[in-house]
Write a protein that holds these residues in place. Sequence first.
Motif: not given
Length: 199
Positions: A6-7, A11-13, A21-29
Amino acid sequence: AEAAKVAEAAERRSAAWTADSPGAVRLCGLYVRHRTGAMSDADFTRAREALLQEASKWWDPASTAIETMRFYARYANRPDEIQDALSHMTAASSMIDPALRGRVYLMAGRPDEAIPLLRVGAAMCNSMPSVENWSEYDDLLIHVHANLWLGQALEAKGDKPGACAAYAVVMDRWKDAKPRSVTLEKAKERSRVLGCPRP
């Protein structure tokens, strides 16, 4: 493993905004991939540091220590990640959400230190976030999560009434959650196990 998929799909979409936003979706993933064993400890550390360096371009010097602590506190879950977060606790960490600090102490098996912070975090709520400030939506999530973490900490101390009251907040706030809420399900399960009165 499903969470990692999902993560990665998000990121791709959402490349247009995740790049800023490196501290949000990308960090969580990143944390999800580490947790599932898809990344080695060394690769995880290097990738997280790269994200931290990238994110720091948007921070002023006074904010750097605070935002760095958020990086370590928000998604840490494995014992080694929690110890890592603890090692980065500094005087500046008092400036970040008390709920996040409390979560780190809770996950480290230190409920006595977690409870006062989680009480403060559970009492804070931006229930009507503004359209202009998207980060307030994250504050709203943390508020509800803080009640779950508070319930877990109080349960660890044998405070059944306190734990039940905290879980009841989660169940009342997200009782109609669609799609399903893992936080709600955890609160329901612990409430059931404790034999809490139905809200």
